[in-house]
Design a protein around this motif. Structure first.
Motif, PDB file in Angstrom:
ATOM      1  N   UNK A   1     -57.663  -7.302 -20.737  1.00 35.53           N
ATOM      2  CA  UNK A   1     -57.691  -8.756 -20.589  1.00 35.53           C
ATOM      3  C   UNK A   1     -56.738  -9.191 -19.475  1.00 35.53           C
ATOM      4  N   UNK A   2     -55.573  -8.579 -19.441  1.00 34.46           N
ATOM      5  CA  UNK A   2     -54.597  -8.856 -18.379  1.00 34.46           C
ATOM      6  C   UNK A   2     -55.194  -8.527 -17.005  1.00 34.46           C
ATOM      7  N   UNK A   3     -55.881  -7.417 -16.906  1.00 35.82           N
ATOM      8  CA  UNK A   3     -56.520  -7.035 -15.647  1.00 35.82           C
ATOM      9  C   UNK A   3     -57.583  -8.065 -15.253  1.00 35.82           C
ATOM     10  N   UNK A   4     -58.336  -8.563 -16.223  1.00 37.36           N
ATOM     11  CA  UNK A   4     -59.385  -9.547 -15.905  1.00 37.36           C
ATOM     12  C   UNK A   4     -58.788 -10.840 -15.365  1.00 37.36           C
ATOM     13  N   UNK A   5     -57.616 -11.249 -15.879  1.00 31.84           N
ATOM     14  CA  UNK A   5     -56.947 -12.454 -15.369  1.00 31.84           C
ATOM     15  C   UNK A   5     -56.459 -12.227 -13.937  1.00 31.84           C
TER      16      UNK A   5
ATOM     17  N   UNK B   1     -57.851 -14.333 -10.415  1.00 33.37           N
ATOM     18  CA  UNK B   1     -57.030 -15.048  -9.430  1.00 33.37           C
ATOM     19  C   UNK B   1     -57.566 -14.889  -8.013  1.00 33.37           C
ATOM     20  N   UNK B   2     -58.426 -13.897  -7.788  1.00 29.85           N
ATOM     21  CA  UNK B   2     -58.980 -13.683  -6.444  1.00 29.85           C
ATOM     22  C   UNK B   2     -60.058 -14.710  -6.105  1.00 29.85           C
ATOM     23  N   UNK B   3     -60.599 -15.377  -7.135  1.00 29.41           N
ATOM     24  CA  UNK B   3     -61.680 -16.336  -6.866  1.00 29.41           C
ATOM     25  C   UNK B   3     -61.465 -17.710  -7.496  1.00 29.41           C
ATOM     26  N   UNK B   4     -60.485 -17.824  -8.384  1.00 25.88           N
ATOM     27  CA  UNK B   4     -60.251 -19.097  -9.069  1.00 25.88           C
ATOM     28  C   UNK B   4     -58.850 -19.615  -8.730  1.00 25.88           C
ATOM     29  N   UNK B   5     -58.732 -20.730  -7.980  1.00 23.02           N
ATOM     30  CA  UNK B   5     -57.425 -21.240  -7.543  1.00 23.02           C
ATOM     31  C   UNK B   5     -56.422 -21.457  -8.664  1.00 23.02           C
ATOM     32  N   UNK B   6     -56.902 -21.898  -9.815  1.00 26.09           N
ATOM     33  CA  UNK B   6     -55.952 -22.187 -10.896  1.00 26.09           C
ATOM     34  C   UNK B   6     -55.247 -20.925 -11.386  1.00 26.09           C
TER      35      UNK B   6
ATOM     36  N   UNK C   1     -48.216 -15.780 -11.911  1.00 26.43           N
ATOM     37  CA  UNK C   1     -47.600 -14.606 -11.296  1.00 26.43           C
ATOM     38  C   UNK C   1     -47.064 -13.716 -12.420  1.00 26.43           C
ATOM     39  N   UNK C   2     -47.512 -12.477 -12.501  1.00 24.97           N
ATOM     40  CA  UNK C   2     -47.201 -11.592 -13.624  1.00 24.97           C
ATOM     41  C   UNK C   2     -46.064 -10.628 -13.309  1.00 24.97           C
ATOM     42  N   UNK C   3     -45.192 -10.439 -14.287  1.00 23.67           N
ATOM     43  CA  UNK C   3     -44.210  -9.359 -14.268  1.00 23.67           C
ATOM     44  C   UNK C   3     -44.448  -8.515 -15.509  1.00 23.67           C
ATOM     45  N   UNK C   4     -44.772  -7.254 -15.325  1.00 22.10           N
ATOM     46  CA  UNK C   4     -45.017  -6.346 -16.453  1.00 22.10           C
ATOM     47  C   UNK C   4     -43.940  -5.274 -16.426  1.00 22.10           C
ATOM     48  N   UNK C   5     -43.087  -5.262 -17.457  1.00 14.79           N
ATOM     49  CA  UNK C   5     -41.951  -4.347 -17.493  1.00 14.79           C
ATOM     50  C   UNK C   5     -42.143  -3.369 -18.650  1.00 14.79           C
ATOM     51  N   UNK C   6     -42.032  -2.068 -18.344  1.00 11.15           N
ATOM     52  CA  UNK C   6     -42.241  -1.067 -19.395  1.00 11.15           C
ATOM     53  C   UNK C   6     -41.360   0.148 -19.150  1.00 11.15           C
ATOM     54  N   UNK C   7     -41.126   0.902 -20.229  1.00  9.03           N
ATOM     55  CA  UNK C   7     -40.201   2.032 -20.167  1.00  9.03           C
ATOM     56  C   UNK C   7     -40.875   3.354 -19.852  1.00  9.03           C
ATOM     57  N   UNK C   8     -42.177   3.393 -19.947  1.00 11.31           N
ATOM     58  CA  UNK C   8     -42.888   4.655 -19.739  1.00 11.31           C
ATOM     59  C   UNK C   8     -44.290   4.389 -19.225  1.00 11.31           C
TER      60      UNK C   8
END
Length: 472
Positions: free
Chosen positions: A275-279, A283-288, A293-300
């Protein structure tokens, strides 16, 4: 004067007079001016449209600089004026410091100065480094790249590092940078989500949406957008697009910390990450959606199987936070008032802890207080009486409850060359910071862990580290 020094001086004046630092794009222009580049060359190298810098960013930058400096700044005279201004400001600061030294030595007022108290009695290093701390070591040029990326429409930034490597400290500064740009910011730590919520996809998405609204000081409005017939994915998507993003005027920086928590729930992880990937693609075609802007933080690394076009872990800007370099270790030591210029102490400490930021910081904190020598620290480090005893015992307790991890780690400790491990086990040990990975081949992260856990295993005849005949 070096450009970095000038930028620090200018930023101090800008925040004092305009309450806003130089943006990443403004810094790009100044670097380009120093390298005698055209706006087109600067924009193309940074991935922006050529007219964006010349028509939008540059005019505002020169206006801001002109207001602070007190004379008109243009691209043609920018370097000359900034160097002159920087030199005069640096001279003024030196004179102010000399005045303080001459007039406040042996004065009772010295003890009341916040800077003095902070230098004489720094806080015990634990957890993330506060925004106003002088003991934060900036990860250049990584942070500059992140600041530049966060200004791009629809940006996705992935920050990966084992625990205690500085992810959250950096996240605090990225969020602060977003606030200074006038962006909306939301930070969600998935460690705070209850396991029952994490195991139910619909409930997790409702938690996700409600918390975003709460941090933006909006009413949750979940029932108005949640539709069982449409399903939770569509409901969540409409909630973000039609409610959250429509309710705010400026971009939204949305940080997801400790995303690896959902890896333990494969189906929830698979559904949410796709779902995150689809959002991101939207963004490449929908201005809104570009305002998100995503920040994804992970340990592994993720170990949940995903289709290539459904994974957010193969798009966006990847950032890997590693160990401190010798230069960064010396810089931190200097801020604590230690003279490590010859590099001897730096080499000794790194030989033991491998540049691990939290372990380095703890060592320098104790050494700066003259309570222990480097020789004593190295000798006692892997023991129950050393400064790392709590850190090591915490890892030991975790391994005692996870025998599969303990057995795998024991094999790594005994190996004479990098050892192949089961991917999930390898990722978990890497997340704990106990091993370093090259592919799925592992080695101990540092000598501290090797020495401590080998001795610990020898002391416990029936410990979890005893060789397991059943595995042979």
């Amino acid at each position: 004067m070096h450009l970095d020094c000038l930028l620090e001086i200018v930023n101090r004046q800008l925040i004092e007079n305009q309450k806003r630092f130089l943006s990443a794009t403004e810094i790009l222009i100044l670097h380009g001016i120093w390298e005698y580049k055209t706006y087109n060359e600067i924009a193309i190298k940074a991935g922006y449209s050529p007219g964006y810098f010349s028509n939008v960013v540059a005019p505002e930058l020169y206006q801001r600089l002109s207001q602070v400096i007190g004379e008109r700044v243009t691209k043609k005279n920018c370097r000359m004026i900034l160097e002159s201004y920087g030199t005069s400001q640096a001279t003024l600061e030196i004179r102010n410091l000399q005045y303080l030294a001459e007039n406040l030595v042996n004065c009772d007022r010295v003890a009341t100065l916040p800077e003095y108290r902070q230098h004489k009695s720094p806080c015990y290093p634990s957890g993330s480094v506060p925004l106003d701390s002088p003991f934060y070591i900036k990860r250049s040029p990584i942070e500059d790249r992140v600041y530049q990326e966060i200004e791009k429409p629809g940006a996705l930034i992935r920050i990966k590092a084992p625990r205690e490597m500085g992810k959250t400290s950096m996240l605090l500064r990225i969020i602060d940078y977003g606030n200074r740009l006038g962006y909306n910011t939301v930070s969600l730590n998935l460690e705070q989500v209850e396991q029952t919520t994490l195991s139910d996809f619909n409930q997790f998405l409702r938690w996700f949406c409600a918390n975003i609204a709460y941090q933006l000081q909006l009413k949750p409005m979940l029932e108005e957008y949640w539709d069982e017939d449409l399903g939770s994915k569509i409901s969540c998507t409409l909630y973000l697009q039609k409610y959250i993003l429509k309710s705010i005027n400026n971009p939204l920086v949305l940080a997801l910390d400790e995303v690896n928590q959902i890896f333990e729930h494969p189906q929830v992880a698979k559904d949410f990450l796709s779902l995150l990937r689809s959002w991101y693609e939207e963004a490449k075609r929908e201005p809104r959606w570009q305002n998100l802007r995503w920040l994804v933080i992970h340990s592994t690394e993720i170990y949940v199987p995903l289709e290539l076009n459904q994974s957010p872990f193969n798009v966006g800007l990847p950032i890997h936070l590693g160990s401190f370099s010798p230069v960064e270790v010396q810089k931190l030591a200097q801020r604590y008032g230690l003279d490590w210029e010859d590099g001897k102490e730096t080499k000794q400490l790194m030989a033991m802890v491998g540049g691990h930021p939290a372990l380095v910081h703890l060592a320098i904190y104790h050494l700066s207080g003259d309570e222990i020598t480097m020789k004593q620290l190295i000798e006692t480090a892997p023991t129950a009486t050393g400064i790392y005893s709590h850190h090591l015992q915490r890892h030991w307790a975790a391994l005692e409850t996870q025998s599969e991890l303990a057995q795998a780690f024991r094999r790594v400790l005994n190996a004479t060359e990098p050892l192949g491990l089961d991917p999930i086990v390898a990722h978990k040990l890497s997340s704990m910071g106990l091993i370093k990975l090259s592919g799925f081949k592992a080695i101990p992260s540092c000598e501290l862990y090797r020495s401590y856990f080998m001795k610990k295993g020898e002391q416990h005849l029936y410990s979890i580290f005893e060789p397991l005949a059943a595995l042979k």
